[in-house]
Design a protein around this motif. Structure first.
Motif, PDB file in Angstrom:
ATOM      1  N   LEU A 145      20.071  25.890  -5.018  1.00 18.08           N
ATOM      2  CA  LEU A 145      19.567  24.512  -5.002  1.00 18.08           C
ATOM      3  C   LEU A 145      18.963  24.151  -6.363  1.00 18.08           C
ATOM      4  CD1 LEU A 145      18.955  21.997  -3.222  1.00 18.08           C
ATOM      5  CD2 LEU A 145      16.812  23.087  -2.578  1.00 18.08           C
ATOM      6  N   GLN A 146      18.266  25.098  -6.952  1.00 18.51           N
ATOM      7  CA  GLN A 146      17.601  24.837  -8.238  1.00 18.51           C
ATOM      8  C   GLN A 146      18.615  24.555  -9.353  1.00 18.51           C
ATOM      9  OE1 GLN A 146      14.886  27.912  -9.376  1.00 18.51           O
ATOM     10  NE2 GLN A 146      14.156  26.807 -11.168  1.00 18.51           N
ATOM     11  N   ASP A 174       7.766  29.739  -8.971  1.00 16.42           N
ATOM     12  CA  ASP A 174       8.891  29.011  -9.552  1.00 16.42           C
ATOM     13  C   ASP A 174       8.986  27.640  -8.879  1.00 16.42           C
ATOM     14  OD1 ASP A 174      10.921  28.962 -11.288  1.00 16.42           O
ATOM     15  OD2 ASP A 174      12.334  30.120 -10.064  1.00 16.42           O
ATOM     16  N   GLN A 175       9.011  26.583  -9.659  1.00 16.70           N
ATOM     17  CA  GLN A 175       8.992  25.241  -9.070  1.00 16.70           C
ATOM     18  C   GLN A 175      10.018  24.357  -9.762  1.00 16.70           C
ATOM     19  OE1 GLN A 175       5.101  23.322  -8.057  1.00 16.70           O
ATOM     20  NE2 GLN A 175       5.678  21.926  -9.669  1.00 16.70           N
ATOM     21  N   PHE A 176      10.716  23.541  -8.996  1.00 12.02           N
ATOM     22  CA  PHE A 176      11.656  22.593  -9.607  1.00 12.02           C
ATOM     23  C   PHE A 176      11.636  21.285  -8.826  1.00 12.02           C
ATOM     24  CE2 PHE A 176      15.059  23.139  -6.442  1.00 12.02           C
ATOM     25  CZ  PHE A 176      14.725  24.363  -5.897  1.00 12.02           C
ATOM     26  N   ARG A 177      12.219  20.261  -9.439  1.00  8.59           N
ATOM     27  CA  ARG A 177      12.137  18.930  -8.845  1.00  8.59           C
ATOM     28  C   ARG A 177      13.528  18.468  -8.413  1.00  8.59           C
ATOM     29  NH1 ARG A 177      12.067  13.404 -10.938  1.00  8.59           N
ATOM     30  NH2 ARG A 177      10.794  12.150  -9.529  1.00  8.59           N
ATOM     31  N   ILE A 178      13.602  17.818  -7.261  1.00  5.39           N
ATOM     32  CA  ILE A 178      14.828  17.152  -6.822  1.00  5.39           C
ATOM     33  C   ILE A 178      14.603  15.667  -7.110  1.00  5.39           C
ATOM     34  CG2 ILE A 178      16.392  16.699  -4.880  1.00  5.39           C
ATOM     35  CD1 ILE A 178      16.214  19.657  -5.269  1.00  5.39           C
ATOM     36  N   ASP A 179      15.432  15.118  -7.986  1.00  9.02           N
ATOM     37  CA  ASP A 179      15.262  13.724  -8.416  1.00  9.02           C
ATOM     38  C   ASP A 179      16.128  12.805  -7.543  1.00  9.02           C
ATOM     39  OD1 ASP A 179      15.320  11.275  -9.762  1.00  9.02           O
ATOM     40  OD2 ASP A 179      14.937  12.252 -11.694  1.00  9.02           O
ATOM     41  N   PHE A 180      15.515  12.257  -6.507  1.00  8.16           N
ATOM     42  CA  PHE A 180      16.277  11.418  -5.565  1.00  8.16           C
ATOM     43  C   PHE A 180      16.925  10.241  -6.275  1.00  8.16           C
ATOM     44  CE2 PHE A 180      12.591  12.431  -2.471  1.00  8.16           C
ATOM     45  CZ  PHE A 180      13.132  13.654  -2.155  1.00  8.16           C
ATOM     46  N   LYS A 181      16.149   9.626  -7.170  1.00  8.80           N
ATOM     47  CA  LYS A 181      16.618   8.389  -7.804  1.00  8.80           C
ATOM     48  C   LYS A 181      17.861   8.658  -8.640  1.00  8.80           C
ATOM     49  CE  LYS A 181      14.842   4.426 -10.265  1.00  8.80           C
ATOM     50  NZ  LYS A 181      13.800   3.973 -11.176  1.00  8.80           N
ATOM     51  N   GLU A 182      17.775   9.709  -9.448  1.00  9.58           N
ATOM     52  CA  GLU A 182      18.916  10.014 -10.319  1.00  9.58           C
ATOM     53  C   GLU A 182      20.133  10.463  -9.503  1.00  9.58           C
ATOM     54  OE1 GLU A 182      17.904  12.338 -13.853  1.00  9.58           O
ATOM     55  OE2 GLU A 182      19.761  13.422 -13.477  1.00  9.58           O
ATOM     56  N   GLU A 238       0.793  -1.238   0.000  1.00  8.15           N
ATOM     57  CA  GLU A 238       0.000   0.000   0.000  1.00  8.15           C
ATOM     58  C   GLU A 238       0.821   1.282   0.000  1.00  8.15           C
ATOM     59  OE1 GLU A 238      -2.812  -0.159   3.223  1.00  8.15           O
ATOM     60  OE2 GLU A 238      -3.560  -2.135   2.611  1.00  8.15           O
ATOM     61  N   GLY A 239       2.110   1.165   0.331  1.00  6.45           N
ATOM     62  CA  GLY A 239       2.956   2.367   0.388  1.00  6.45           C
ATOM     63  C   GLY A 239       3.292   2.870  -1.010  1.00  6.45           C
ATOM     64  N   PHE A 240       3.716   4.123  -1.070  1.00  5.12           N
ATOM     65  CA  PHE A 240       4.059   4.723  -2.370  1.00  5.12           C
ATOM     66  C   PHE A 240       5.531   5.100  -2.384  1.00  5.12           C
ATOM     67  CE2 PHE A 240      -0.412   5.340  -1.766  1.00  5.12           C
ATOM     68  CZ  PHE A 240      -0.954   5.133  -3.027  1.00  5.12           C
ATOM     69  N   ILE A 241       6.233   4.619  -3.409  1.00  6.44           N
ATOM     70  CA  ILE A 241       7.634   4.996  -3.545  1.00  6.44           C
ATOM     71  C   ILE A 241       7.697   6.360  -4.225  1.00  6.44           C
ATOM     72  CG2 ILE A 241       9.754   4.450  -4.817  1.00  6.44           C
ATOM     73  CD1 ILE A 241       9.231   1.528  -4.109  1.00  6.44           C
ATOM     74  N   HIS A 242       8.432   7.271  -3.602  1.00  8.79           N
ATOM     75  CA  HIS A 242       8.628   8.597  -4.210  1.00  8.79           C
ATOM     76  C   HIS A 242      10.080   8.746  -4.624  1.00  8.79           C
ATOM     77  CE1 HIS A 242       4.899  11.014  -2.756  1.00  8.79           C
ATOM     78  NE2 HIS A 242       4.571   9.780  -3.124  1.00  8.79           N
ATOM     79  N   ASP A 243      10.282   8.970  -5.904  1.00  8.59           N
ATOM     80  CA  ASP A 243      11.637   9.109  -6.448  1.00  8.59           C
ATOM     81  C   ASP A 243      12.122  10.551  -6.435  1.00  8.59           C
ATOM     82  OD1 ASP A 243      12.007   6.428  -7.022  1.00  8.59           O
ATOM     83  OD2 ASP A 243      10.980   6.590  -8.962  1.00  8.59           O
ATOM     84  N   GLY A 244      11.272  11.462  -6.001  1.00  8.94           N
ATOM     85  CA  GLY A 244      11.690  12.866  -5.999  1.00  8.94           C
ATOM     86  C   GLY A 244      10.708  13.715  -5.224  1.00  8.94           C
ATOM     87  N   THR A 245      11.025  15.001  -5.128  1.00 11.03           N
ATOM     88  CA  THR A 245      10.107  15.941  -4.483  1.00 11.03           C
ATOM     89  C   THR A 245      10.179  17.286  -5.201  1.00 11.03           C
ATOM     90  OG1 THR A 245       9.332  16.760  -2.335  1.00 11.03           O
ATOM     91  CG2 THR A 245      11.673  16.948  -2.733  1.00 11.03           C
ATOM     92  N   LEU A 246       9.137  18.108  -5.014  1.00 15.58           N
ATOM     93  CA  LEU A 246       9.099  19.419  -5.670  1.00 15.58           C
ATOM     94  C   LEU A 246       9.372  20.517  -4.652  1.00 15.58           C
ATOM     95  CD1 LEU A 246       5.903  18.580  -7.703  1.00 15.58           C
ATOM     96  CD2 LEU A 246       8.190  18.834  -8.648  1.00 15.58           C
ATOM     97  N   ASN A 305       1.583  13.937  -7.484  1.00 18.62           N
ATOM     98  CA  ASN A 305       2.081  12.600  -7.134  1.00 18.62           C
ATOM     99  C   ASN A 305       3.209  12.678  -6.117  1.00 18.62           C
ATOM    100  OD1 ASN A 305       0.430  11.462  -9.003  1.00 18.62           O
ATOM    101  ND2 ASN A 305       1.966  11.602 -10.650  1.00 18.62           N
ATOM    102  N   GLU A 306       3.884  13.837  -6.052  1.00 19.72           N
ATOM    103  CA  GLU A 306       5.012  13.993  -5.135  1.00 19.72           C
ATOM    104  C   GLU A 306       4.727  15.135  -4.169  1.00 19.72           C
ATOM    105  OE1 GLU A 306       8.370  14.342  -7.816  1.00 19.72           O
ATOM    106  OE2 GLU A 306       8.527  12.161  -7.957  1.00 19.72           O
ATOM    107  N   LEU A 307       5.514  15.210  -3.093  1.00 21.39           N
ATOM    108  CA  LEU A 307       5.325  16.277  -2.118  1.00 21.39           C
ATOM    109  C   LEU A 307       5.757  17.614  -2.729  1.00 21.39           C
ATOM    110  CD1 LEU A 307       5.374  13.706  -0.263  1.00 21.39           C
ATOM    111  CD2 LEU A 307       6.397  15.149   1.487  1.00 21.39           C
ATOM    112  N   ILE A 308       5.071  18.681  -2.358  1.00 20.20           N
ATOM    113  CA  ILE A 308       5.485  20.032  -2.764  1.00 20.20           C
ATOM    114  C   ILE A 308       5.829  20.820  -1.497  1.00 20.20           C
ATOM    115  CG2 ILE A 308       4.891  22.156  -3.989  1.00 20.20           C
ATOM    116  CD1 ILE A 308       2.679  20.631  -5.460  1.00 20.20           C
ATOM    117  N   TYR A 309       7.095  21.218  -1.377  1.00 17.05           N
ATOM    118  CA  TYR A 309       7.534  22.104  -0.284  1.00 17.05           C
ATOM    119  C   TYR A 309       7.568  23.506  -0.860  1.00 17.05           C
ATOM    120  CZ  TYR A 309       9.184  18.112   2.498  1.00 17.05           C
ATOM    121  OH  TYR A 309       9.268  16.970   3.238  1.00 17.05           O
ATOM    122  N   SER A 310       6.807  24.422  -0.282  1.00 20.96           N
ATOM    123  CA  SER A 310       6.660  25.723  -0.915  1.00 20.96           C
ATOM    124  C   SER A 310       6.988  26.887   0.016  1.00 20.96           C
ATOM    125  CB  SER A 310       5.209  25.848  -1.405  1.00 20.96           C
ATOM    126  OG  SER A 310       5.050  27.027  -2.128  1.00 20.96           O
TER     127      SER A 310
END
Ligand SMILES: Cc1cc2nc3c(=O)[nH]c(=O)nc-3n(C[C@H](O)[C@H](O)[C@H](O)COP(=O)(O)OP(=O)(O)OC[C@H]3O[C@@H](n4cnc5c(N)ncnc54)[C@H](O)[C@@H]3O)c2cc1C
Length: 389
Positions: A370-371, A82-90, A68-76, A196-201
């Motif tokens: 960071l961006q 202005d929004q960007f993604r941190i790609d944990f997997k990559e 039931e858990g969700f794997i998150h490969d990144g976060t926003l 689908n992913e968390l957004i920290y704003s």
């Protein structure tokens, strides 16, 4: 009554330790102040590092989480629009698991029940004794009678307000604390998450976090005044404020609904040194607190459990006491790094009452760095998915 390890506190740290010890053939008794229903009604963390996910597997309680858990490969990360993604997997080859703390606790209770474990609820006046001897014990009231639990070791998993930390003499104990001048107003709603992913704003009106528990259960937070109460915020006022603090394209997609839980949490960084005294070991919130930005609270509790569980098993199975003797040092080395990361994310993303224009420019520059820097993103990603144990 006698056991090998007396565990004070039946939150996730205490229950996980008890289950892992059981798997290794070490007996424990858990003493919890509240009722089971109360413990299971607490809505708290929801992002699990790989270290905790692995411990859940070792504890034999991962089946539902895997399903039931969700794997998150990144976060926003957002700064205004202005929004960007941190790609944990990559960046790290790793990810986090979204699965609520309430569900982790429920799975642990079920496993403890199946093993016929002793988890005593509604214990009051719990007090550890003779910690610097080879024969410590705990006294407590339960169902109208005074009880004594003799043991080899005591695990203080009793949260920030529990009694165990106070047993370390003031001449030895050092406490480090930072209280932040704002809180988080959290809302749980049976609505699909905005992303689908968390957004920290970070916005000029303050911080917001879009999080979730599952495909139809969302958890949202906004930075609020410490003097606010949940009753000060109608659902409509909350949704309106959230919309103003997240990027417009996310605000346009936001599905709102009635809140099924609404609460305010103060934000604090806290560490107690040492984390052990004689035969008592502190685990989790009993020894340290992080602000929830960075999702480290439950995960730091799990890393303590990892070190303590292995140290206790080495003691019982091989007569090896190295892990016991160095528990505090080992646990604290990782805790301070999680404290730094949580403090950094909090400082990066919140508006502070005394913040000058210069401070705001520094925040903007930090977020822009960071961006645009792979090095900065890698540093953030490796901390977010969890440093190795
Ligand atoms: C409101 C709130 C929201 C949070 N949100 C997040 C989040 O979004 N993300 C995140 O990562 N972390 C979050 N956290 C932090 C995270 O939930 C904790 O770090 C985690 O619960 C720590 O687990 P623990 O077992 O160490 O402590 P706890 O979960 O606090 O468990 C301690 C247990 O000890 C029991 N106890 C206390 N005193 C006694 C006593 N005298 N005798 C016996 N038992 C006692 C308590 O009843 C409790 O069950 C949140 C915490 C709070 C309070």
């Amino acid at each position: 009554m006698r056991t090998q390890v007396a565990i004070i506190g039946g939150g996730p740290a205490g229950l996980l330790l008890s289950q892992l010890l059981h798997k290794a053939g070490v007996a424990s008794v858990v003493l919890e102040r509240r009722s089971r229903e109360y413990v299971l009604s607490r809505i708290r963390a929801g992002v699990l590092e790989t270290g905790l996910v692995n411990l859940m597997h070792e504890a034999g309680i991962a089946e539902r989480m895997d399903r039931e858990g969700f794997i998150h490969d990144g976060t926003l990360i957002a700064n205004g629009n202005d929004q960007f993604r941190i790609d944990f997997k990559e960046l790290t080859g790793s990810h986090v698991m979204v699965y609520g703390q309430t569900e982790v606790t429920r799975d642990l209770y079920e496993a403890r029940d199946a093993a016929g474990a002793t988890v005593m609820h509604e214990c009051s006046g719990v007090k550890p004794h003779d910690l610097t001897t080879d024969a410590p014990y705990v006294t407590f009231f339960h169902e109208g009678a005074v009880h004594r639990l003799d043991c080899d070791f005591i695990a203080g998993c009793d949260g920030f307000h529990g009694p165990c930390r106070q047993e370390i003499p003031l001449s030895v104990r050092r406490e480090f604390e930072k209280v932040y001048p704002f809180g988080w107003l959290g809302v749980l709603s049976e609505t699909p998450p905005v992303d689908n992913e968390l957004i920290y704003s970070n916005s000029e009106r303050g911080f917001a976090l879009c999080s979730m528990r599952n495909a139809n259960l969302s958890r949202y937070y906004i930075q609020c005044q410490l003097s606010d109460t949940p009753d000060d915020w109608t659902d409509d006022a909350f949704w309106d404020e959230l919309r103003r603090r997240i990027p417009e394209e996310a605000a346009d997609r936001l599905v709102t609904g009635p809140s099924i839980e609404k609460s305010i949490a103060p934000l604090r960084s806290f560490v107690c040194e040492p984390m052990q005294w004689g035969r008592m070991f502190l685990c989790g919130d009993a020894a340290h607190i992080v602000p929830p930005t960075g999702a480290k609270g439950l995960n730091t509790a799990a890393s303590d459990v990892n070190y303590l569980w292995r140290a206790l098993v080495a003691w019982y199975k091989d007569g090896e006491r190295g892990g016991i003797d160095t528990y505090s040092e080992t646990a604290l080395a990782r805790i301070w790094k999680a404290e730094r990361f949580s403090w950094w994310m909090t400082t990066l993303l919140h508006r502070l009452p005394e913040q000058s224009e210069f401070d705001i420019r520094m925040q903007d520059a930090d977020i822009a760095y960071l961006q645009h820097s792979t090095a900065a993103q890698t540093a953030m990603a490796e901390n977010y998915v969890g440093l190795p144990y």
